[in-house]
Design an enzyme around this catalytic site. Structure first.
Site, PDB file in Angstrom:
ATOM      1  N   GLY A 183       0.854  -1.207   0.000  1.00 46.49           N
ATOM      2  CA  GLY A 183       0.000   0.000   0.000  1.00 46.49           C
ATOM      3  C   GLY A 183       0.877   1.239   0.000  1.00 46.49           C
ATOM      4  O   GLY A 183       0.614   2.197   0.724  1.00 46.49           O
ATOM      5  N   GLY A 184       1.890   1.227  -0.843  1.00 51.17           N
ATOM      6  CA  GLY A 184       2.949   2.255  -0.795  1.00 51.17           C
ATOM      7  C   GLY A 184       2.704   3.472  -1.666  1.00 51.17           C
ATOM      8  O   GLY A 184       3.639   4.240  -1.918  1.00 51.17           O
ATOM      9  N   PHE A 234      -3.999  -6.262  -0.881  1.00 49.55           N
ATOM     10  CA  PHE A 234      -3.299  -6.797   0.291  1.00 49.55           C
ATOM     11  C   PHE A 234      -4.206  -7.636   1.187  1.00 49.55           C
ATOM     12  O   PHE A 234      -3.741  -8.293   2.097  1.00 49.55           O
ATOM     13  CB  PHE A 234      -2.514  -5.727   1.055  1.00 49.55           C
ATOM     14  N   HIS A 251      -3.638   2.150   9.928  1.00 45.33           N
ATOM     15  CA  HIS A 251      -4.569   3.102  10.568  1.00 45.33           C
ATOM     16  C   HIS A 251      -5.851   3.312   9.754  1.00 45.33           C
ATOM     17  O   HIS A 251      -6.817   3.843  10.268  1.00 45.33           O
ATOM     18  CB  HIS A 251      -3.877   4.439  10.900  1.00 45.33           C
TER      19      HIS A 251
HETATM   20  C1  LIG Z   1      -3.176   6.213   3.480  1.00 47.35           C
HETATM   21  S1  LIG Z   1      -2.478   5.599   2.034  1.00 47.35           S
HETATM   22  C2  LIG Z   1      -0.788   5.366   2.519  1.00 47.35           C
HETATM   23  C3  LIG Z   1       0.144   5.403   1.341  1.00 47.35           C
HETATM   24  C4  LIG Z   1       1.621   5.301   1.694  1.00 47.35           C
HETATM   25  N1  LIG Z   1       1.938   4.052   2.350  1.00 47.35           N
HETATM   26  C5  LIG Z   1       2.067   6.497   2.516  1.00 47.35           C
HETATM   27  O1  LIG Z   1       2.295   6.348   3.715  1.00 47.35           O
HETATM   28  O2  LIG Z   1       2.185   7.587   1.952  1.00 47.35           O
HETATM   29  C6  LIG Z   1      -3.090   3.937   1.926  1.00 47.35           C
HETATM   30  C7  LIG Z   1      -2.761   3.248   0.606  1.00 47.35           C
HETATM   31  O3  LIG Z   1      -3.302   1.926   0.619  1.00 47.35           O
HETATM   32  C8  LIG Z   1      -3.714   1.627  -0.707  1.00 47.35           C
HETATM   33  N2  LIG Z   1      -4.701   0.544  -0.649  1.00 47.35           N
HETATM   34  C9  LIG Z   1      -5.977   0.619  -0.177  1.00 47.35           C
HETATM   35  N3  LIG Z   1      -6.573  -0.585  -0.267  1.00 47.35           N
HETATM   36  C10 LIG Z   1      -5.664  -1.441  -0.780  1.00 47.35           C
HETATM   37  C11 LIG Z   1      -5.692  -2.846  -1.093  1.00 47.35           C
HETATM   38  N4  LIG Z   1      -6.772  -3.576  -0.855  1.00 47.35           N
HETATM   39  N5  LIG Z   1      -4.573  -3.428  -1.613  1.00 47.35           N
HETATM   40  C12 LIG Z   1      -3.445  -2.655  -1.853  1.00 47.35           C
HETATM   41  N6  LIG Z   1      -3.368  -1.313  -1.567  1.00 47.35           N
HETATM   42  C13 LIG Z   1      -4.459  -0.726  -1.045  1.00 47.35           C
HETATM   43  C14 LIG Z   1      -4.305   2.931  -1.193  1.00 47.35           C
HETATM   44  O4  LIG Z   1      -4.381   2.972  -2.616  1.00 47.35           O
HETATM   45  C15 LIG Z   1      -3.355   3.958  -0.594  1.00 47.35           C
HETATM   46  O5  LIG Z   1      -2.327   4.326  -1.481  1.00 47.35           O
END
Ligand SMILES: C[S@@+](CC[C@H](N)C(=O)[O-])C[C@H]1O[C@@H](n2cnc3c(N)ncnc32)[C@H](O)[C@@H]1O
Length: 341
Positions: A183-184, A234, A251
């Protein structure tokens, strides 16, 4: 002023300012969106000049710039009718190394602002009202609104830049060869680690609309050969790596969902694999103001919350992991290291 010297009027003014801050933040968002900081690079300009460059309404542009001056972002020269930047406005410049331009646009853009309005209803109902406000949960909403999604990922990068630099400086990658940011977003964290450690190659596991942007972003950073975007979920599966990063992801989710993400990481771990979680920590004595306010966004927009260390330990243990280190970094963020039990 010390608390005991304040009178009723002071308290009225303080609370009034707290309420008006919501409108002020929308003015900040408009000023960021109109690229006022960038336009003023060439010297003072009138509202008319900026309106011409932005194809915006001149009178309304003036009014929002005037609000910007009231907020300390701009100064106004009444004789010349021009606005100049204060040092604060620099933070809304897209080229600033400490820019919050994208964050200003996304953090209080529709995806968060609309559910935020339903905060009282959220608390009464006991669950977020994002579906009512947006028609779906916030991440599905981003999937359907690519421009906003792009801004949100950029906002995450803005907000993260100083945290990432500090987190990367305290992570000892040892002999690891591969790092996966789960989720980067655009891959800012993985890029920082890869840049600091020449033996590493990185990947970013993301939803399709975000994963598609990872390699372009990596190329812009000169890391096109060393970072890949992987489309995935994920909650379903996480690819294997020596080091896993999980920053500002847990979070967003309730405990059951967090255990699912962590269990998928645990299942793909090889001997010696390690996980580094970067999150704000709330403490027994109450959250720091940063964590407590971030927790409001988790409340109205997600199923998640800011957590304390005991809550992270419980999540890790339930997923077959154990905490090996906790390093406090800036603004109530910590790096939590973990490995398989
Ligand atoms: C709050 S952001 C954090 C992004 C990054 N890790 C940062 O700290 O800047 C959460 C991330 O999780 C990703 N995400 C949400 N659901 C997901 C899933 N089911 N599988 C993979 N990524 C996911 C979103 O697209 C988003 O980019």
């Amino acid at each position: 002023m010390p608390e005991d010297k304040k009178n009723e009027q002071d308290h009225f003014a303080e609370v009034y300012h707290l309420i008006m801050a919501a409108w002020g933040s929308q003015a900040v968002r408009a000023i960021a969106t109109l690229s006022v900081a960038e336009h003023l690079d060439s010297g003072p300009l009138s509202a008319q000049d900026i309106a011409e460059r932005e194809s915006s309404d001149p009178d309304m542009t003036y009014r929002v710039l005037r609000a910007g001056a009231a907020l300390g972002l701009l100064t106004y020269d009444a004789d010349r009718g021009t606005f100049s930047p204060t040092p604060m406005l620099g933070v809304l410049h897209g080229d600033s190394p400490t820019s919050l331009k994208s964050y200003a646009q996304a953090a209080i853009g529709p995806a968060f602002w609309l559910p935020a309005v339903l905060l009282p209803e959220t608390i009464t109902a006991g669950s977020n009202q994002a579906a009512q406000a947006l028609g779906s949960n916030v991440f599905e909403y981003f999937g359907k609104n690519p421009e906003e999604a792009q801004k949100f990922s950029a906002a995450m990068t803005d907000l993260s830049a100083p945290v990432i630099r500090e987190a990367a400086s305290v992570i000892d990658v040892g002999t690891a060869k591969t790092v996966l940011d789960v989720g980067g977003a655009h891959g800012a964290f993985v890029s920082e680690l890869v840049q600091r450690n020449q033996q590493l190659t990185g990947s970013v596991l993301e939803l399709a609309h975000v994963a598609a942007t990872v390699e372009d972003e990596a190329r812009k950073r000169g890391l096109g050969e060393r970072i890949t975007g992987v489309t995935g979920d994920f909650f379903k599966a996480v690819p294997a790596a020596d080091i896993y990063l999980l920053k500002h992801v847990l979070h967003n989710w309730d405990d059951v969902s967090c255990r699912s993400i962590l269990s998928n990481i645990r299942s793909s771990m090889r001997p010696g694999s390690r996980l580094f979680i970067v999150e704000m920590l709330v403490t027994d004595s109450g959250a720091s103001s940063g964590a407590a306010l971030m927790d409001m966004a988790m409340l109205f927009a997600t199923t998640g919350q800011e957590r304390d260390l005991a809550q992270f330990d419980a999540l890790l243990t339930a997923a077959g992991l154990r905490r090996t280190q906790t390093i406090s970094i800036r603004s109530s963020y910590s790096v939590i290291g973990a490995e398989a039990l």
